[in-house]
Design a protein around this motif. Sequence first.
Motif, PDB file in Angstrom:
ATOM      1  N   MET A 142       0.849  -1.205   0.000  1.00 16.14           N
ATOM      2  CA  MET A 142       0.000   0.000   0.000  1.00 16.14           C
ATOM      3  C   MET A 142       0.880   1.249   0.000  1.00 16.14           C
ATOM      4  N   ARG A 143       0.344   2.346  -0.583  1.00  9.64           N
ATOM      5  CA  ARG A 143       1.086   3.600  -0.530  1.00  9.64           C
ATOM      6  C   ARG A 143       0.089   4.742  -0.334  1.00  9.64           C
ATOM      7  N   THR A 144       0.494   5.753   0.434  1.00 10.72           N
ATOM      8  CA  THR A 144      -0.330   6.951   0.584  1.00 10.72           C
ATOM      9  C   THR A 144       0.591   8.152   0.745  1.00 10.72           C
ATOM     10  N   GLN A 145       0.018   9.339   0.826  1.00 12.61           N
ATOM     11  CA  GLN A 145       0.866  10.516   1.015  1.00 12.61           C
ATOM     12  C   GLN A 145       1.168  10.720   2.495  1.00 12.61           C
ATOM     13  N   VAL A 146       0.122  10.653   3.342  1.00 10.71           N
ATOM     14  CA  VAL A 146       0.319  10.874   4.788  1.00 10.71           C
ATOM     15  C   VAL A 146      -0.286   9.699   5.561  1.00 10.71           C
ATOM     16  N   ALA A 147       0.558   8.953   6.261  1.00  9.54           N
ATOM     17  CA  ALA A 147       0.086   7.894   7.158  1.00  9.54           C
ATOM     18  C   ALA A 147      -0.219   8.539   8.511  1.00  9.54           C
ATOM     19  N   ILE A 148      -1.397   8.243   9.045  1.00 10.72           N
ATOM     20  CA  ILE A 148      -1.807   8.851  10.325  1.00 10.72           C
ATOM     21  C   ILE A 148      -1.988   7.734  11.340  1.00 10.72           C
ATOM     22  N   ILE A 149      -1.213   7.798  12.420  1.00 10.44           N
ATOM     23  CA  ILE A 149      -1.297   6.776  13.463  1.00 10.44           C
ATOM     24  C   ILE A 149      -2.229   7.293  14.546  1.00 10.44           C
ATOM     25  N   GLY A 150      -3.387   6.609  14.711  1.00 10.78           N
ATOM     26  CA  GLY A 150      -4.335   7.041  15.735  1.00 10.78           C
ATOM     27  C   GLY A 150      -5.604   7.598  15.123  1.00 10.78           C
ATOM     28  N   GLY A 151      -6.731   7.014  15.523  1.00  8.03           N
ATOM     29  CA  GLY A 151      -8.043   7.448  15.017  1.00  8.03           C
ATOM     30  C   GLY A 151      -8.858   8.133  16.089  1.00  8.03           C
ATOM     31  N   GLY A 152      -8.184   8.942  16.926  1.00  8.76           N
ATOM     32  CA  GLY A 152      -8.892   9.816  17.871  1.00  8.76           C
ATOM     33  C   GLY A 152      -9.135  11.164  17.207  1.00  8.76           C
ATOM     34  N   PRO A 153      -9.482  12.183  17.990  1.00  9.57           N
ATOM     35  CA  PRO A 153      -9.798  13.492  17.392  1.00  9.57           C
ATOM     36  C   PRO A 153      -8.671  14.053  16.531  1.00  9.57           C
ATOM     37  N   SER A 154      -7.425  13.943  16.997  1.00  7.57           N
ATOM     38  CA  SER A 154      -6.307  14.501  16.214  1.00  7.57           C
ATOM     39  C   SER A 154      -6.211  13.840  14.840  1.00  7.57           C
ATOM     40  N   GLY A 155      -6.146  12.513  14.862  1.00  8.83           N
ATOM     41  CA  GLY A 155      -5.947  11.785  13.615  1.00  8.83           C
ATOM     42  C   GLY A 155      -7.087  11.964  12.640  1.00  8.83           C
ATOM     43  N   LEU A 156      -8.300  11.933  13.171  1.00 10.85           N
ATOM     44  CA  LEU A 156      -9.470  12.035  12.288  1.00 10.85           C
ATOM     45  C   LEU A 156      -9.600  13.435  11.699  1.00 10.85           C
ATOM     46  N   LEU A 157      -9.334  14.450  12.537  1.00  9.94           N
ATOM     47  CA  LEU A 157      -9.452  15.831  12.045  1.00  9.94           C
ATOM     48  C   LEU A 157      -8.398  16.088  10.979  1.00  9.94           C
ATOM     49  N   LEU A 158      -7.180  15.615  11.212  1.00 12.11           N
ATOM     50  CA  LEU A 158      -6.108  15.811  10.219  1.00 12.11           C
ATOM     51  C   LEU A 158      -6.447  15.069   8.932  1.00 12.11           C
ATOM     52  N   SER A 159      -6.926  13.835   9.066  1.00 16.06           N
ATOM     53  CA  SER A 159      -7.278  13.052   7.879  1.00 16.06           C
ATOM     54  C   SER A 159      -8.366  13.746   7.078  1.00 16.06           C
ATOM     55  N   GLN A 160      -9.368  14.259   7.779  1.00 16.49           N
ATOM     56  CA  GLN A 160     -10.497  14.897   7.092  1.00 16.49           C
ATOM     57  C   GLN A 160     -10.039  16.156   6.357  1.00 16.49           C
ATOM     58  N   LEU A 161      -9.236  16.974   7.005  1.00 20.49           N
ATOM     59  CA  LEU A 161      -8.768  18.217   6.382  1.00 20.49           C
ATOM     60  C   LEU A 161      -7.869  17.920   5.189  1.00 20.49           C
ATOM     61  N   LEU A 162      -6.955  16.959   5.338  1.00 18.29           N
ATOM     62  CA  LEU A 162      -6.022  16.657   4.235  1.00 18.29           C
ATOM     63  C   LEU A 162      -6.769  16.075   3.044  1.00 18.29           C
ATOM     64  N   ASN A 163      -7.692  15.152   3.319  1.00 18.16           N
ATOM     65  CA  ASN A 163      -8.437  14.544   2.199  1.00 18.16           C
ATOM     66  C   ASN A 163      -9.234  15.592   1.446  1.00 18.16           C
ATOM     67  N   ARG A 164      -9.844  16.538   2.191  1.00 17.48           N
ATOM     68  CA  ARG A 164     -10.607  17.600   1.515  1.00 17.48           C
ATOM     69  C   ARG A 164      -9.702  18.512   0.708  1.00 17.48           C
ATOM     70  N   ALA A 165      -8.395  18.503   1.039  1.00 17.04           N
ATOM     71  CA  ALA A 165      -7.432  19.309   0.262  1.00 17.04           C
ATOM     72  C   ALA A 165      -6.792  18.469  -0.838  1.00 17.04           C
ATOM     73  N   GLY A 166      -7.305  17.239  -1.017  1.00 14.87           N
ATOM     74  CA  GLY A 166      -6.803  16.396  -2.105  1.00 14.87           C
ATOM     75  C   GLY A 166      -5.560  15.608  -1.761  1.00 14.87           C
ATOM     76  N   ILE A 167      -5.231  15.536  -0.474  1.00 13.45           N
ATOM     77  CA  ILE A 167      -4.038  14.793  -0.040  1.00 13.45           C
ATOM     78  C   ILE A 167      -4.498  13.455   0.548  1.00 13.45           C
ATOM     79  N   ALA A 168      -3.916  12.372   0.046  1.00 12.19           N
ATOM     80  CA  ALA A 168      -4.360  11.024   0.440  1.00 12.19           C
ATOM     81  C   ALA A 168      -3.789  10.649   1.804  1.00 12.19           C
ATOM     82  N   THR A 169      -4.632  10.018   2.622  1.00 15.35           N
ATOM     83  CA  THR A 169      -4.174   9.565   3.944  1.00 15.35           C
ATOM     84  C   THR A 169      -4.680   8.139   4.196  1.00 15.35           C
ATOM     85  N   VAL A 170      -4.023   7.483   5.152  1.00 13.85           N
ATOM     86  CA  VAL A 170      -4.529   6.229   5.719  1.00 13.85           C
ATOM     87  C   VAL A 170      -4.408   6.369   7.230  1.00 13.85           C
TER      88      VAL A 170
END
Length: 387
Positions: free
Chosen positions: A1-29
């Motif tokens: 698998m490959r992505t642009q930003v790997a995010i460790i942790g699905g609490g508020p920090s991880g989810l908020l960062l993932s949501q903002l980056l994806n809406r900016a067109g940056i892929a995350t897992v």
Amino acid sequence: MRTQVAIIGGGPSGLLLSQLLNRAGIATVVLERKSRDYVLGRIRAGVLETGLVDLLHEAGAGDRMDREGHLHDGCKLAQNGRMFRIDFRQACGRQVMVYGQTEVTRDLYAAQDAIGATVIHDTEDVALHDLTGTPFVTWTDAGGSHRLDCDFIAGCDGFHGISRQSIPTDVRREFEKIYPFGWLGILSHTPPADSELIYAAHDRGFALASMRSATLSRSYIQVPLTDRVEDWSDDAFWTEFKARMPAEVADRLITGPSIEKSIAPLRSFVSEPMRWGRLFLCGDASHIVPPTGAKGLNLAASDVHYLYEGLTAHYRGDDRGIEAYSQRALARVWQAMRFSWSLTMMMHRFPGASDYDRRMQDTDLAQLETSETARRLMAENYTGLPY
Ligand code: APR
Ligand code: PHB
């Protein structure tokens, strides 16, 4: 698998960062150790600074907060039964949003589902590799062993996570203060003690009257570190809570059975730096505040804001944001650390405190009651310093 930003942790920090980056067109897992139900079962604080409210709107996850959250113009402080109000609007022109962190997390999961973001639960043995070179993450789950290649890793895995530990010990500098007491908190289907939060200092110990809604209250009392939850019946809790609140509050309080009851220790902790190579720490992975100032979630939000800005700029060819991330985030972290520490020192009773110490606490509170300048500083910090 490959992505642009790997995010460790699905609490508020991880989810908020993932949501903002994806809406900016940056892929995350997002890799989360626990199940979604487990994450959503955690009871946490519920006071949101304007900055976090704005970020949730930017992330497309603010609609239910707007409907069900409550904007507060102030809070109340009490001292051995005497109570006065801090008017945030009058002091600094700002408010706070009272809306449970659990609901924020629930809204972020829903927003992530809506955009089809990748959040992998029940990951085990997450490990970060080649942080100063070409980073990748490995883990195992029911499907076997996995590897995720990425450009960057965001360590949003909280105090007990793996990310901070992945920074070499000779690079890390840690700062810690452990407080000699904990908070016993209960959640109850009862009307809040007051329309605003009440922070009560009392010779018997600190108490806080908070809320989640007009029918759901969150109440806390300071307890010795040796206490266990089973030592406290609901009746014993309410009796002690009422003894520490002003009589006008205690007399009208409607009590009820706890639907959640737990004791949390209090600590102040910061790990510097918040970046190591391609790894960036956000939120509790890097810092812990005592809950007194309601800064935990709000500090995670400002970290996410700085990292989101830095990463989006990087993919536009500008690395100044990620180069400045650690210094920029820590500047605000230490401001919130000081505020949370000072409010904790002022409002709690410390075993072995001298009479002089007690007079300093009383004088700090007296200044808040009599000085507009002191109230403005408190209001600016409580409602959130600018990003
Ligand atoms: N691998 C994957 N996930 C992990 C790992 C790991 N090794 N270790 C921890 N996690 C997960 C946890 O299960 C948790 O869901 O990382 C998540 C971290 O979430 P939080 O601890 O809530 O931290 P953060 O997202 O920074 O939010 C800060 O939460 O703890 C409160 O008071 C704090 O309000 C603040 C907010
Ligand atoms: C809460 O509602 O849980 C809460 C509110 C304010 C605080 C701490 C906790 O300072």
